[in-house]
Design an enzyme around this catalytic site. Structure first.
Site, PDB file in Angstrom:
ATOM      1  N   CYS A   2     -28.503 -10.609  24.491  1.00  0.00           N
ATOM      2  CA  CYS A   2     -28.392 -10.573  25.430  1.00  0.00           C
ATOM      3  C   CYS A   2     -27.965  -8.760  25.314  1.00  0.00           C
ATOM      4  CB  CYS A   2     -26.772 -10.942  25.697  1.00  0.00           C
ATOM      5  SG  CYS A   2     -26.711 -12.544  25.907  1.00  0.00           S
ATOM      6  N   ARG A  27     -35.745  -7.411  24.272  1.00  0.00           N
ATOM      7  CA  ARG A  27     -34.224  -8.071  23.105  1.00  0.00           C
ATOM      8  C   ARG A  27     -35.028  -9.549  23.679  1.00  0.00           C
ATOM      9  NH1 ARG A  27     -29.644  -4.984  21.577  1.00  0.00           N
ATOM     10  NH2 ARG A  27     -29.025  -6.567  22.057  1.00  0.00           N
ATOM     11  N   TRP A  74     -29.407 -14.149  26.873  1.00  0.00           N
ATOM     12  CA  TRP A  74     -30.121 -14.752  26.520  1.00  0.00           C
ATOM     13  C   TRP A  74     -29.661 -15.903  25.726  1.00  0.00           C
ATOM     14  CZ3 TRP A  74     -30.137 -16.900  21.067  1.00  0.00           C
ATOM     15  CH2 TRP A  74     -31.224 -18.058  20.473  1.00  0.00           C
ATOM     16  N   ASN A 100     -21.949 -10.656  25.928  1.00  0.00           N
ATOM     17  CA  ASN A 100     -22.926 -10.721  24.449  1.00  0.00           C
ATOM     18  C   ASN A 100     -21.746 -10.824  22.924  1.00  0.00           C
ATOM     19  OD1 ASN A 100     -25.153  -9.156  25.892  1.00  0.00           O
ATOM     20  ND2 ASN A 100     -24.883  -7.259  24.013  1.00  0.00           N
ATOM     21  N   GLY A 101     -22.335 -12.129  22.908  1.00  0.00           N
ATOM     22  CA  GLY A 101     -21.550 -12.573  21.504  1.00  0.00           C
ATOM     23  C   GLY A 101     -21.595 -14.424  21.868  1.00  0.00           C
ATOM     24  N   GLU A 483     -45.989 -13.795   6.303  1.00  0.00           N
ATOM     25  CA  GLU A 483     -45.960 -12.940   7.085  1.00  0.00           C
ATOM     26  C   GLU A 483     -46.707 -13.110   8.330  1.00  0.00           C
ATOM     27  OE1 GLU A 483     -43.434 -11.352   7.910  1.00  0.00           O
ATOM     28  OE2 GLU A 483     -44.389 -10.012   9.976  1.00  0.00           O
ATOM     29  N   LYS A 487     -46.254 -13.981  12.743  1.00  0.00           N
ATOM     30  CA  LYS A 487     -46.957 -13.758  13.252  1.00  0.00           C
ATOM     31  C   LYS A 487     -47.747 -14.183  14.309  1.00  0.00           C
ATOM     32  CE  LYS A 487     -44.932 -11.160  13.094  1.00  0.00           C
ATOM     33  NZ  LYS A 487     -43.825 -10.393  12.096  1.00  0.00           N
ATOM     34  N   GLU A 490     -45.124 -17.343  16.514  1.00  0.00           N
ATOM     35  CA  GLU A 490     -44.489 -17.122  16.630  1.00  0.00           C
ATOM     36  C   GLU A 490     -44.771 -15.893  18.225  1.00  0.00           C
ATOM     37  OE1 GLU A 490     -41.471 -13.625  15.111  1.00  0.00           O
ATOM     38  OE2 GLU A 490     -43.521 -12.877  14.482  1.00  0.00           O
ATOM     39  N   HIS A 506     -50.791 -28.598  -4.842  1.00  0.00           N
ATOM     40  CA  HIS A 506     -49.806 -29.725  -4.961  1.00  0.00           C
ATOM     41  C   HIS A 506     -49.525 -30.118  -3.177  1.00  0.00           C
ATOM     42  CE1 HIS A 506     -49.345 -27.964  -8.737  1.00  0.00           C
ATOM     43  NE2 HIS A 506     -49.548 -26.745  -8.391  1.00  0.00           N
ATOM     44  N   LYS A 605     -34.901 -10.231  20.751  1.00  0.00           N
ATOM     45  CA  LYS A 605     -35.772  -8.690  18.979  1.00  0.00           C
ATOM     46  C   LYS A 605     -34.799  -9.265  18.344  1.00  0.00           C
ATOM     47  CE  LYS A 605     -37.988  -5.759  17.423  1.00  0.00           C
ATOM     48  NZ  LYS A 605     -39.178  -5.907  16.512  1.00  0.00           N
TER      49      LYS A 605
HETATM   50  C1  F6R Z   1     -40.847 -11.417  13.100  1.00  0.00           C
HETATM   51  C2  F6R Z   1     -39.509 -11.345  13.658  1.00  0.00           C
HETATM   52  C3  F6R Z   1     -37.771 -11.718  13.424  1.00  0.00           C
HETATM   53  C4  F6R Z   1     -37.021 -10.680  12.396  1.00  0.00           C
HETATM   54  C5  F6R Z   1     -35.602 -11.253  12.334  1.00  0.00           C
HETATM   55  C6  F6R Z   1     -34.933 -10.187  11.628  1.00  0.00           C
HETATM   56  O1  F6R Z   1     -41.954 -11.594  13.914  1.00  0.00           O
HETATM   57  O2  F6R Z   1     -39.160 -10.279  14.361  1.00  0.00           O
HETATM   58  O3  F6R Z   1     -37.948 -13.028  12.233  1.00  0.00           O
HETATM   59  O4  F6R Z   1     -38.048  -9.834  11.518  1.00  0.00           O
HETATM   60  O5  F6R Z   1     -34.916 -11.971  13.066  1.00  0.00           O
HETATM   61  O6  F6R Z   1     -34.843  -9.030  12.009  1.00  0.00           O
HETATM   62  P1  F6R Z   1     -34.303  -7.769  11.616  1.00  0.00           P
HETATM   63  O7  F6R Z   1     -35.391  -6.990  11.113  1.00  0.00           O
HETATM   64  O8  F6R Z   1     -34.623  -6.589  12.384  1.00  0.00           O
HETATM   65  O9  F6R Z   1     -32.589  -8.199  10.422  1.00  0.00           O
END
Ligand code: F6R
Length: 610
Positions: A2, A27, A74, A100-101, A483, A487, A490, A506, A605
């Site tokens: 949010c 976000r 959100w 928010n929260g 990673e 990527k 997501e 395995h 985000k």
């Molecule tokens: C993946 C991504 C998320 C963040 C995770 C932690 O692309 O963006 O997996 O890495 O939500 O976020 P931060 O680093 O902001 O604590």
């Protein structure tokens, strides 16, 4: 998650709210709304879906309006519908609130309020707050007092903004566990959950702390505590310019941020690499360096991409700083019984500095008297403020939901930390100098990889219809496999898994057939020969192999289907290069599938709820 924007001043409020909401889109959200006062009357418009849907609901506007609030939601409690969107109104429609929260005791409060005759229109936890405020307003006839009393009843986290036609010259805002800043302009003020929402108007901000309640007027504001004590907070100047949060000619923020990496990584190292001393300087850790050198154990805690960076950090720190390291998901750390000794140091890694689980892990570690350091990107963020000391990665604002440049900058900073501690131990000057030199060479090497974007795009063209992907790597590049897979999944919604390459036999090898693309990170490092054997095992089962290989590898082409070459560097720094083609691959696959890479479905985000 949010987002919040509020404005009070002399300018028309609706364009300010809408442009602020658009800046908060990154976000992640599923509905939005605005509330503003016109001739002392409260107007609220809300819509499920994008901000453009909301814009369509706001009538053409003749009257002057100078005070209002806006929200991107959100969903947590209740579906993403117009009714559940914020602002929420009290029964008489004269108090509007955005939040928010999460309110944890909302069900108990809802039952009590319903018994008192309050009627609820939404399924949200938020709506209880506005009815509670309304309840207290009846007695107190003061918005500030009513908000304070309501917050005393609430358990959970909140960043809230309230406007009311009963007191039409102010916004009342408060925070606990969800960030809020006040932007200070000339005869105008802003309230926001996040600096990008207000950056085009002002760089002067006040970071509210948990427990702060603020009454914001055109020309002044008063901060008090929940216990009604006056609080003074400094105005800070944010060192950000508006171009850093615009696309600058790129079709998507994600692509812009991938291409920014030669520069963002340089910014992470600026003024910190002391090449002639074979050493580094991290100002934020100056008072902590003895503790770090004497530490018995480091616990790196984080989520998602930042957790992958922590895994690479574990390899570096154990090898060159000679400290035992544990890496733990913040969400697990906070709920078990982590045994922390006096000489253990917890390092929390977070791009946003707001991730709820990581923030809670920091608080838990502090509660257990551990020293806590933060490695964050967003200056002034909650984790940065909650940590005893730390290092900013200075990657600049990351808007694309998929983290890219923050990851490489986190790795750069963890390398610096490794040299800093290592040089106080057994890391020789000559090797320290070599690491420093290679760090300085990285921006050019990243650019070399980015030149191959067309080649990566061509590979994406071949595989974008695949249903599954495997990513395999070893040693320092095992976290890169994780990673790379993250990527892809997501932003392209393709199922992808990362594994240490040796684990393949395995279990995952059962998945391999002619339809299965497998990405191997197969650079010429200490595990190269082993990786080649793993590639042969996959080829024997007709799997399609895409290899990330070293530029001087002349033989790998003959055994794999596609190769992307990366320049040579030190093994410990190689993840900073090998991840770049994987970011591009994920991006181009998602684009070919016609997906919104900057705002993938269901993702946010900054994950400010558990
Ligand atoms: C993946 C991504 C998320 C963040 C995770 C932690 O692309 O963006 O997996 O890495 O939500 O976020 P931060 O680093 O902001 O604590």
């Amino acid at each position: 998650m949010c987002g919040i924007i509020g404005y009070i001043g002399n300018r028309k409020v609706i364009p300010i709210l809408l442009s602020g909401l658009k800046r908060l889109e990154y976000r992640g959200y599923d509905s939005a709304g605005v509330g503003y006062l016109v001739n002392k009357k409260l107007n609220v418009f809300k819509a499920a879906g994008k901000i453009s849907e909301l814009e369509n609901t706001i009538p053409d506007f003749e009257e002057e309006t100078f005070i209002g609030i806006g929200h991107t939601r959100w969903s947590t409690h209740g579906a993403p519908t117009t009714l559940n969107a914020h602002p929420h109104l009290n029964g008489s429609g004269n108090i509007a609130l955005i939040h928010n929260g999460i309110i944890e005791n909302y069900l108990t409060l809802k039952v009590k309020l319903k018994d008192l005759g309050y009627q609820f229109k939404s399924e949200t936890d938020t709506e209880v707050i506005v009815h509670l405020i309304s309840f207290f307003y009846e007695k107190e006839k003061s918005l500030l007092k009513a908000v304070r009393l309501a917050l005393h009843e609430i358990e959970g986290t909140y960043g809230i903004c309230v406007v009311s036609s009963l007191e039409s010259n102010k916004i009342v805002a408060a925070r606990k566990g969800s960030p809020l800043i006040i932007g200070v302009g000339e005869n105008e003020h802003f309230v926001a959950s996040d600096a990008p929402a207000i950056m085009e108007h002002t760089n002067n901000v006040i970071f509210l702390e948990d427990g702060d309640i603020v009454e914001v007027f055109n020309d002044h504001f008063n901060i008090t505590s929940l216990a009604n004590q006056t609080i003074t907070r400094e105005i800070e100047k944010l060192d950000l310019d508006i171009s850093s949060i615009e696309k600058g000619g790129f079709p998507h923020f994600m692509l812009k941020e991938i291409f920014e990496q030669p520069e963002s990584i340089q910014n992470s190292m600026r003024g910190r690499v002391l090449l002639s001393a074979g050493n580094v300087k991290l100002g934020g850790l100056e008072n902590f360096i003895d503790d770090l050198v004497g530490a018995k154990r480091l616990i790196l805690t984080a989520c998602g991409t930042s957790w992958h960076a922590a895994l690479v950090g574990e390899y570096m720190l154990e090898q060159y700083a000679e400290i035992p390291v544990e890496v733990e998901y913040a969400s697990e750390f906070r709920y078990r019984n982590p045994i922390l000794g006096k000489s253990d140091i917890v390092i929390a890694i977070s791009q946003s500095g707001e991730t709820a689980d990581t923030l809670a892990a920091v608080k838990e570690a502090k509660r257990r008297n551990a020293s806590v350091l933060g490695v964050c990107n967003v200056v002034g963020s909650s984790i940065a403020r909650e940590s005893q000391a730390g290092v900013y990665i200075h990657a600049g604002p990351e808007i694309g939901v998929a983290s890219t440049k923050a990851f490489t900058s986190q790795l750069a900073v963890l390398s610096l930390l490794t040299v800093l501690i290592g040089r106080r131990k057994n890391l020789a000057f000559s090797y320290g100098e070599k690491i420093c030199q290679e760090l300085l060479n990285l921006p050019k090497k990243i650019s070399q990889i980015l030149y191959q974007k067309d080649q990566v795009e061509a590979i994406a063209e071949k595989f974008y219809e695949a249903r599954n992907f495997l990513y395999l790597g070893r040693g320092y590049n095992f976290p890169v496999a994780l990673e790379g897979a993250l990527k892809l999944k997501e932003i392209s919604y393709i199922h992808a898994e990362g594994y240490p390459a040796a684990e393949m036999k395995h279990g995952p090898i059962a998945l391999v057939d002619e339809n299965m693309p497998i990405v191997f990170i197969a650079i010429k490092d200490s595990t190269y020969d082993k990786i080649l054997s793993n590639i042969e095992e996959v080829k024997a089962r007709k799997g399609k192999v895409i290899a990330i290989a070293s530029e001087d590898d002349k033989t790998i082409e003959s055994i794999v289907d596609h190769v992307i070459k990366v320049p040579n560097t030190l093994e410990m720094l190689s993840p900073i290069l090998t991840i770049i083609p994987l970011q591009l691959l994920a991006y181009y696959i998602a684009i070919k599938k016609g997906l919104n890479v900057d705002q993938p479905r269901n993702l946010a985000k900054s994950v400010t709820v558990e």
